[in-house]
Design a protein around this motif. Structure first.
Motif, PDB file in Angstrom:
ATOM      1  N   ILE A  46      -5.878  96.741  73.395  1.00  0.00           N
ATOM      2  CA  ILE A  46      -6.124  97.773  72.381  1.00  0.00           C
ATOM      3  C   ILE A  46      -7.607  98.153  72.345  1.00  0.00           C
ATOM      4  CG2 ILE A  46      -6.175  98.211  69.883  1.00  0.00           C
ATOM      5  CD1 ILE A  46      -3.498  96.681  69.719  1.00  0.00           C
ATOM      6  N   TYR A  47      -8.474  97.157  72.359  1.00  0.00           N
ATOM      7  CA  TYR A  47      -9.910  97.433  72.241  1.00  0.00           C
ATOM      8  C   TYR A  47     -10.598  97.657  73.585  1.00  0.00           C
ATOM      9  CZ  TYR A  47      -9.551  96.350  67.303  1.00  0.00           C
ATOM     10  OH  TYR A  47      -9.214  96.370  65.972  1.00  0.00           O
ATOM     11  N   GLY A  48      -9.881  97.460  74.691  1.00  0.00           N
ATOM     12  CA  GLY A  48     -10.458  97.700  76.011  1.00  0.00           C
ATOM     13  C   GLY A  48     -11.552  96.714  76.375  1.00  0.00           C
ATOM     14  N   VAL A  49     -11.314  95.440  76.060  1.00  0.00           N
ATOM     15  CA  VAL A  49     -12.310  94.394  76.288  1.00  0.00           C
ATOM     16  C   VAL A  49     -11.789  93.432  77.352  1.00  0.00           C
ATOM     17  CG1 VAL A  49     -13.585  92.514  75.184  1.00  0.00           C
ATOM     18  CG2 VAL A  49     -13.094  94.586  73.902  1.00  0.00           C
ATOM     19  N   LEU A  50     -12.664  93.003  78.246  1.00  0.00           N
ATOM     20  CA  LEU A  50     -12.276  92.032  79.265  1.00  0.00           C
ATOM     21  C   LEU A  50     -12.495  90.606  78.756  1.00  0.00           C
ATOM     22  CD1 LEU A  50     -13.715  93.808  82.420  1.00  0.00           C
ATOM     23  CD2 LEU A  50     -11.346  93.764  81.643  1.00  0.00           C
ATOM     24  N   MET A 110     -17.481  97.347  87.383  1.00  0.00           N
ATOM     25  CA  MET A 110     -16.706  96.829  86.274  1.00  0.00           C
ATOM     26  C   MET A 110     -15.218  96.871  86.615  1.00  0.00           C
ATOM     27  SD  MET A 110     -16.472  98.326  82.456  1.00  0.00           S
ATOM     28  CE  MET A 110     -14.758  98.330  82.025  1.00  0.00           C
ATOM     29  N   ALA A 111     -14.481  95.892  86.182  1.00  0.00           N
ATOM     30  CA  ALA A 111     -13.040  95.842  86.443  1.00  0.00           C
ATOM     31  C   ALA A 111     -12.328  96.906  85.620  1.00  0.00           C
ATOM     32  CB  ALA A 111     -12.510  94.462  86.075  1.00  0.00           C
ATOM     33  N   VAL A 112     -11.317  97.518  86.214  1.00  0.00           N
ATOM     34  CA  VAL A 112     -10.554  98.567  85.535  1.00  0.00           C
ATOM     35  C   VAL A 112      -9.075  98.218  85.606  1.00  0.00           C
ATOM     36  CG1 VAL A 112     -10.005 101.013  85.488  1.00  0.00           C
ATOM     37  CG2 VAL A 112     -12.278 100.294  86.189  1.00  0.00           C
TER      38      VAL A 112
END
Length: 197
Positions: free
Chosen positions: A55-59, A1-3
């Motif tokens: 804010i929500y940590g969504v890609l 997963m991308a970070v």
């Protein structure tokens, strides 16, 4: 997963977000105000989308899927999008005060420390529904990070669409949030305008 490894405070400054929204109470060093060029309409729309994603940590792929889902639901698309984002399990864990930040809440869920209606759920993007009971699993109630989070977040107000029982370490989703119950400074209509081009 991308970070995304960009420092959180730096990203907050770039997007114009108050670090408290991210669960960070640190005072950032005052930066001299730089003159910004007037942003185009597209620039404003893109900034709002990046702000919500951060804010929500969504890609991007998942965010687009949320937009498509919001488009299919009856009502105002922007409000629907914010409701979908706010009813993610990792966000609910953060809002209940079981984690200091949304990133920490995501990790808590991922490690299987959270149950929904008595069943262990380890998917941060799980969508809670009205009436769901979100709790810390019994064998993880004494975990140090959860105790630290409860101390750190005791001053935070729990949103009106949630009810929390700190003794049992559980919360109930009274209803799905409406746009006026979400206290984030995000103009969801700009995001809708961006995607509808």
């Amino acid at each position: 997963m991308a970070v995304d490894r960009t420092p959180v405070l730096k990203r907050c400054r770039q997007l114009g977000i108050d670090p408290v929204v991210m669960g960070i109470n640190k005072e950032s060093k005052r930066q001299p105000k730089r003159r910004r060029r007037q942003e185009s309409e597209y620039g404003l729309q893109l900034r709002e989308k990046q702000k919500a994603k951060f804010i929500y940590g969504v890609l991007e792929k998942q965010f687009r899927a949320y937009y498509d889902k919001a488009l299919r639901v009856e009502g105002i698309t922007g409000d629907n999008l914010m409701t979908i984002l706010e009813s993610r399990l990792d966000n609910v864990v953060f809002r209940l005060g079981f984690a200091r930040t949304r990133k920490e809440a995501r990790q808590t869920v991922r490690h299987g420390h959270i149950t929904v209606n008595g069943r262990r759920v380890d998917i941060p993007s799980y969508q809670v529904k009205a009436g769901d009971v979100v709790a810390v699993a019994p064998k993880f109630k004494d975990l140090l990070p959860i105790k630290e989070a409860l101390i750190a977040t005791e001053h935070m107000a729990v949103p009106s669409w949630l009810e929390v029982d700190l003794e049992k370490l559980q919360g109930t989703v009274l209803q799905l949030p409406t746009r006026d119950q979400i206290d984030l400074d995000i103009d969801a209509q700009l995001i809708v305008n961006l995607y509808s081009k």
